[in-house]
Design a protein around this motif. Structure first.
Motif, PDB file in Angstrom:
ATOM      1  N   GLY A 101       0.809  -1.231   0.000  1.00  0.00           N
ATOM      2  CA  GLY A 101       0.000   0.000   0.000  1.00  0.00           C
ATOM      3  C   GLY A 101       0.829   1.262   0.000  1.00  0.00           C
ATOM      4  O   GLY A 101       0.374   2.315   0.438  1.00  0.00           O
ATOM      5  N   ASN A 102       2.062   1.161  -0.504  1.00  0.00           N
ATOM      6  CA  ASN A 102       3.004   2.285  -0.361  1.00  0.00           C
ATOM      7  C   ASN A 102       3.102   3.198  -1.583  1.00  0.00           C
ATOM      8  O   ASN A 102       4.047   3.969  -1.714  1.00  0.00           O
ATOM      9  CB  ASN A 102       4.396   1.743  -0.023  1.00  0.00           C
ATOM     10  N   SER A 103       2.140   3.112  -2.495  1.00  0.00           N
ATOM     11  CA  SER A 103       2.208   3.984  -3.683  1.00  0.00           C
ATOM     12  C   SER A 103       2.188   5.459  -3.269  1.00  0.00           C
ATOM     13  O   SER A 103       1.584   5.820  -2.261  1.00  0.00           O
ATOM     14  CB  SER A 103       1.015   3.694  -4.604  1.00  0.00           C
ATOM     15  N   LYS A 104       2.843   6.277  -4.070  1.00  0.00           N
ATOM     16  CA  LYS A 104       2.857   7.718  -3.805  1.00  0.00           C
ATOM     17  C   LYS A 104       1.590   8.402  -4.303  1.00  0.00           C
ATOM     18  O   LYS A 104       1.409   9.600  -4.131  1.00  0.00           O
ATOM     19  CB  LYS A 104       4.060   8.365  -4.515  1.00  0.00           C
ATOM     20  N   GLY A 105       0.726   7.641  -4.971  1.00  0.00           N
ATOM     21  CA  GLY A 105      -0.479   8.250  -5.541  1.00  0.00           C
ATOM     22  C   GLY A 105      -0.149   9.065  -6.768  1.00  0.00           C
ATOM     23  O   GLY A 105       0.887   8.847  -7.391  1.00  0.00           O
ATOM     24  N   GLY A 106      -1.029   9.974  -7.147  1.00  0.00           N
ATOM     25  CA  GLY A 106      -0.749  10.820  -8.310  1.00  0.00           C
ATOM     26  C   GLY A 106      -1.865  10.832  -9.322  1.00  0.00           C
ATOM     27  O   GLY A 106      -2.924  10.244  -9.100  1.00  0.00           O
ATOM     28  N   ARG A 107      -1.610  11.499 -10.442  1.00  0.00           N
ATOM     29  CA  ARG A 107      -2.664  11.775 -11.404  1.00  0.00           C
ATOM     30  C   ARG A 107      -2.761  10.745 -12.531  1.00  0.00           C
ATOM     31  O   ARG A 107      -3.616  10.846 -13.395  1.00  0.00           O
ATOM     32  CB  ARG A 107      -2.460  13.191 -11.997  1.00  0.00           C
ATOM     33  N   VAL A 108      -1.896   9.737 -12.519  1.00  0.00           N
ATOM     34  CA  VAL A 108      -1.868   8.810 -13.653  1.00  0.00           C
ATOM     35  C   VAL A 108      -2.220   7.383 -13.243  1.00  0.00           C
ATOM     36  O   VAL A 108      -1.690   6.857 -12.264  1.00  0.00           O
ATOM     37  CB  VAL A 108      -0.456   8.809 -14.296  1.00  0.00           C
ATOM     38  N   GLY A 109      -3.143   6.784 -14.001  1.00  0.00           N
ATOM     39  CA  GLY A 109      -3.410   5.363 -13.839  1.00  0.00           C
ATOM     40  C   GLY A 109      -4.429   5.038 -12.770  1.00  0.00           C
ATOM     41  O   GLY A 109      -5.101   5.908 -12.229  1.00  0.00           O
ATOM     42  N   ARG A 110      -4.503   3.725 -12.481  1.00  0.00           N
ATOM     43  CA  ARG A 110      -5.493   3.211 -11.514  1.00  0.00           C
ATOM     44  C   ARG A 110      -4.835   3.045 -10.156  1.00  0.00           C
ATOM     45  O   ARG A 110      -3.849   2.332 -10.014  1.00  0.00           O
ATOM     46  CB  ARG A 110      -6.030   1.861 -12.011  1.00  0.00           C
ATOM     47  N   ILE A 111      -5.399   3.714  -9.167  1.00  0.00           N
ATOM     48  CA  ILE A 111      -4.849   3.683  -7.812  1.00  0.00           C
ATOM     49  C   ILE A 111      -5.991   3.461  -6.826  1.00  0.00           C
ATOM     50  O   ILE A 111      -6.968   4.218  -6.816  1.00  0.00           O
ATOM     51  CB  ILE A 111      -4.146   5.021  -7.466  1.00  0.00           C
ATOM     52  N   ASP A 134      -9.031  17.385  -4.637  1.00  0.00           N
ATOM     53  CA  ASP A 134      -8.164  16.896  -5.712  1.00  0.00           C
ATOM     54  C   ASP A 134      -7.361  15.695  -5.228  1.00  0.00           C
ATOM     55  O   ASP A 134      -6.393  15.834  -4.479  1.00  0.00           O
ATOM     56  CB  ASP A 134      -7.231  18.017  -6.186  1.00  0.00           C
ATOM     57  N   PHE A 135      -7.784  14.506  -5.692  1.00  0.00           N
ATOM     58  CA  PHE A 135      -7.156  13.259  -5.250  1.00  0.00           C
ATOM     59  C   PHE A 135      -5.945  12.879  -6.094  1.00  0.00           C
ATOM     60  O   PHE A 135      -5.349  11.828  -5.884  1.00  0.00           O
ATOM     61  CB  PHE A 135      -8.204  12.133  -5.276  1.00  0.00           C
ATOM     62  N   GLY A 136      -5.578  13.737  -7.046  1.00  0.00           N
ATOM     63  CA  GLY A 136      -4.482  13.399  -7.950  1.00  0.00           C
ATOM     64  C   GLY A 136      -3.137  13.997  -7.562  1.00  0.00           C
ATOM     65  O   GLY A 136      -2.172  13.906  -8.321  1.00  0.00           O
ATOM     66  N   VAL A 137      -3.055  14.603  -6.385  1.00  0.00           N
ATOM     67  CA  VAL A 137      -1.827  15.306  -6.007  1.00  0.00           C
ATOM     68  C   VAL A 137      -0.797  14.370  -5.360  1.00  0.00           C
ATOM     69  O   VAL A 137       0.400  14.611  -5.422  1.00  0.00           O
ATOM     70  CB  VAL A 137      -2.145  16.466  -5.020  1.00  0.00           C
ATOM     71  N   GLY A 138      -1.274  13.298  -4.741  1.00  0.00           N
ATOM     72  CA  GLY A 138      -0.368  12.398  -4.036  1.00  0.00           C
ATOM     73  C   GLY A 138      -1.130  11.709  -2.920  1.00  0.00           C
ATOM     74  O   GLY A 138      -2.343  11.516  -3.029  1.00  0.00           O
ATOM     75  N   ARG A 139      -0.452  11.353  -1.845  1.00  0.00           N
ATOM     76  CA  ARG A 139      -1.129  10.653  -0.748  1.00  0.00           C
ATOM     77  C   ARG A 139      -1.998  11.595   0.085  1.00  0.00           C
ATOM     78  O   ARG A 139      -2.819  11.144   0.880  1.00  0.00           O
ATOM     79  CB  ARG A 139      -0.100   9.933   0.143  1.00  0.00           C
ATOM     80  N   THR A 140      -1.785  12.902  -0.074  1.00  0.00           N
ATOM     81  CA  THR A 140      -2.596  13.850   0.694  1.00  0.00           C
ATOM     82  C   THR A 140      -3.345  14.797  -0.248  1.00  0.00           C
ATOM     83  O   THR A 140      -2.996  14.920  -1.423  1.00  0.00           O
ATOM     84  CB  THR A 140      -1.725  14.703   1.642  1.00  0.00           C
ATOM     85  N   LEU A 141      -4.332  15.482   0.317  1.00  0.00           N
ATOM     86  CA  LEU A 141      -5.064  16.511  -0.430  1.00  0.00           C
ATOM     87  C   LEU A 141      -4.308  17.823  -0.225  1.00  0.00           C
ATOM     88  O   LEU A 141      -4.813  18.767   0.373  1.00  0.00           O
ATOM     89  CB  LEU A 141      -6.501  16.617   0.100  1.00  0.00           C
ATOM     90  N   ALA A 142      -3.078  17.858  -0.754  1.00  0.00           N
ATOM     91  CA  ALA A 142      -2.150  18.952  -0.430  1.00  0.00           C
ATOM     92  C   ALA A 142      -2.639  20.322  -0.884  1.00  0.00           C
ATOM     93  O   ALA A 142      -2.241  21.331  -0.324  1.00  0.00           O
ATOM     94  CB  ALA A 142      -0.782  18.659  -1.045  1.00  0.00           C
ATOM     95  N   THR A 143      -3.511  20.347  -1.888  1.00  0.00           N
ATOM     96  CA  THR A 143      -3.954  21.653  -2.397  1.00  0.00           C
ATOM     97  C   THR A 143      -5.311  22.080  -1.836  1.00  0.00           C
ATOM     98  O   THR A 143      -5.849  23.113  -2.221  1.00  0.00           O
ATOM     99  CB  THR A 143      -4.044  21.636  -3.940  1.00  0.00           C
ATOM    100  N   ASN A 144      -5.895  21.254  -0.966  1.00  0.00           N
ATOM    101  CA  ASN A 144      -7.201  21.576  -0.390  1.00  0.00           C
ATOM    102  C   ASN A 144      -7.087  21.957   1.077  1.00  0.00           C
ATOM    103  O   ASN A 144      -6.051  21.733   1.708  1.00  0.00           O
ATOM    104  CB  ASN A 144      -8.147  20.361  -0.498  1.00  0.00           C
ATOM    105  N   SER A 145      -8.160  22.522   1.593  1.00  0.00           N
ATOM    106  CA  SER A 145      -8.207  22.888   3.006  1.00  0.00           C
ATOM    107  C   SER A 145      -9.602  22.604   3.541  1.00  0.00           C
ATOM    108  O   SER A 145     -10.573  23.247   3.141  1.00  0.00           O
ATOM    109  CB  SER A 145      -7.875  24.377   3.107  1.00  0.00           C
ATOM    110  N   GLY A 146      -9.733  21.616   4.418  1.00  0.00           N
ATOM    111  CA  GLY A 146     -11.028  21.266   5.004  1.00  0.00           C
ATOM    112  C   GLY A 146     -12.001  20.667   3.999  1.00  0.00           C
ATOM    113  O   GLY A 146     -11.640  20.431   2.835  1.00  0.00           O
ATOM    114  N   VAL A 147     -13.212  20.392   4.450  1.00  0.00           N
ATOM    115  CA  VAL A 147     -14.250  19.791   3.601  1.00  0.00           C
ATOM    116  C   VAL A 147     -15.623  20.379   3.958  1.00  0.00           C
ATOM    117  O   VAL A 147     -15.952  20.510   5.134  1.00  0.00           O
ATOM    118  CB  VAL A 147     -14.337  18.243   3.817  1.00  0.00           C
TER     119      VAL A 147
END
Ligand code: AMP
Ligand code: MG
Length: 355
Positions: free
Chosen positions: A121-131, A320-333
Motif C-alpha cells: 500500500g506504499n504507492s505515492k499516488g498521483g494523477r496517472v493510472g489506476r490507484i 483533488d485526489f491526484g496530487v499524491g497521498r494527501t489533499l495537499a492543495t485543499n483545506s477542510g471539507v
C-alpha cells in the motif's frame, strides 16, 4: 448486465465486507492490540489485519493497479508477537459464502506474506493510472471508544474517484433512522447495525446491509432535499483536533441551524448525509499545516456526490485526489446538498475569513 466498473464495485464491496468482519472481531475485544504511530495516532491489530485482507483481494483481481493505504508493516517486522496476533486474525477471517470468498482469492499464505502484502500500500499516488486508496479502519479513535468507525476503499483513475465503498459496522442498517446526537457512542450491540455504502461514478449511490457472506440486495440512496435550514442537522468529528468545533457552531448559528451538531468519527459522516439521515458535513481545519489524507475522503466524496451532494474544500474547490497521498492543495471539507452548498460555503468563508 455488466456496467462500467461493475467488477471493481463487486470486489471492492466484498473486500470491505470481509475486512469489516475482522474489525468487528477486534471491536468486541477489550484489548485491541493498540500501538502508537510516529505521528502519535493509534493503530490496532484490526487496522493491519483489515489492510492485509483488502490488499490481498485487490492484488488477486487487479494485479497491475497501485495502492495507497494508510498502514505499513515496519513495526510488525520488529514485533513478532504483534505480527502473530494479526496473523491469527487474518488466517481465521473469511466470508461465509464460498463463491464470494473465492472471488477475493481466498486467504493469505503465511505471516511473512501478510507483511509483504501490507507494504504493497506504499504507492505515492498521483494523477496517472489506476490507484486504490484504503483506510482499513477510519476513525480508529472511535473504534477504540466503542463508537463509529468505517472500512473505506476507493478506486482513482487518473486522479478522479470512480468507485467507492464504505463499511460502517456500527451505523443503523435502516437508511431512514434519524441521526441522534449519541449515534457515535456505545455501539456495543450489533443488532440492527451494519451498513455498506457504495457508488460508481455516473451510476448513483447505494446502501445495503453489511453481511458476513455474499452481498445483500442494495437500495439507491439520495440526500434529503433541504428546504428549511432550521431543520438541518450537521455532522462533524468527535475529535476537536480534527475539525474546529467552535467555528462550526458559529457557522451553524449564522445559517439558522438550531439542532446541535452530530459528532461521529470516520467517513460514516459522508454515508449518513448521503442517505439523508443528516444534511451537512463540515470539516474545518484546526491547523494551517495539516494535509488531509486521500484515504480519509475518496470514497465518501464520491458517495455524497452520487447521492446528489456537492463536496468542496473551504475555498470552494473540488477535492483533488491526484496530487499524491494527501489533499495537499485543499483545506477542510464542506459537503452539502447541491441546492444549499453555495449558501453553506459563503457562511463558512465569512466565519473563517477565507477568500
Ligand atoms: P474523523 O473520524 O472524521 O475525525 O477523522 C479521522 C481521521 O482524521 C483520521 O483517519 C486521521 O487521518 C485524520 N486526522 C488526523 N489528524 C488530523 C487533523 N489535525 N486534522 C484533520 N484530520 C486529522
Ligand atoms: Mg482515517
Amino acid at each position: 448486465m455488466t456496467t462500467l466498473y461493475s467488477r471493481e464495485l463487486e470486489i471492492a464491496q466484498l473486500a470491505v465486507q470481509r475486512a469489516s468482519i475482522l474489525t468487528k472481531r477486534v471491536f468486541h475485544e477489550t484489548s485491541k492490540g493498540t500501538v502508537s504511530k510516529d505521528d502519535a495516532s493509534p493503530v490496532t491489530i484490526g487496522d493491519f489485519g483489515a489492510q492485509a485482507l483488502i490488499i490481498s483481494a485487490l492484488k488477486h483481481n487487479f494485479p497491475h493497479d497501485s495502492i495507497v493505504a494508510e498502514e505499513e508493516a515496519t513495526e510488525l517486522r520488529a514485533n513478532p508477537s504483534l505480527r502473530d496476533q494479526i496473523w491469527e486474525l487474518v488466517r481465521t477471517t473469511s466470508l461465509d459464502d464460498v463463491a464470494a470468498e473465492g472471488l477475493l482469492g481466498g486467504g493469505i499464505k503465511d505471516a511473512d506474506a501478510m507483511l509483504d502484502i501490507i507494504d504493497l500500500g506504499n504507492s505515492k499516488g498521483g494523477r496517472v493510472g489506476r490507484i486504490w486508496t484504503i483506510d482499513p479502519i477510519d476513525g480508529t479513535k472511535g473504534f477504540l471508544r466503542g463508537g463509529q468507525y468505517a472500512v473505506c476503499l476507493a478506486l482513482l483513475e487518473d486522479g478522479e474517484v470512480k468507485v467507492g465503498a464504505i463499511g460502517c459496522p456500527n451505523l443503523p442498517v435502516d437508511d431512514a433512522a434519524p441521526l441522534t446526537v449519541d449515534i457515535g457512542a456505545n455501539a456495543t450491540d450489533d443488532e440492527g447495525r451494519g451498513v455498506l455504502f457504495s457508488a460508481v461514478v455516473g451510476q448513483g449511490a447505494t446502501s445495503r446491509p453489511l453481511k458476513a457472506g455474499a452481498l445483500a440486495e442494495g437500495k439507491s440512496i439520495s440526500m434529503k432535499p433541504l428546504t428549511d435550514m432550521s431543520n438541518a442537522s450537521f455532522c462533524e468529528s468527535v475529535e476537536a483536533g480534527h475539525s474546529n468545533q467552535s467555528e462550526s457552531a458559529q457557522i451553524a448559528q449564522k445559517l439558522g441551524i438550531t439542532k446541535p451538531s452530530v459528532r461521529m468519527d470516520s467517513q460514516a459522516k459522508y454515508g449518513s448525509i448521503a442517505r439523508g439521515a443528516g444534511d451537512i458535513y463540515l470539516r474545518l481545519p484546526t491547523s494551517k499545516t495539516y494535509q488531509e489524507k486521500i484515504w480519509d475522503h475518496a470514497a465518501g466524496d464520491l458517495i455524497v456526490r452520487e447521492a446528489g451532494g456537492q463536496v468542496t474544500d473551504t475555498r470552494g474547490n473540488r477535492l483533488d485526489f491526484g496530487v499524491g497521498r494527501t489533499l495537499a492543495t485543499n483545506s477542510g471539507v464542506i459537503a452539502a446538498p447541491k441546492a444549499v452548498h453555495s449558501q453553506v460555503l459563503s457562511v463558512v468563508q465569512e466565519v473563517l475569513g477565507v477568500k
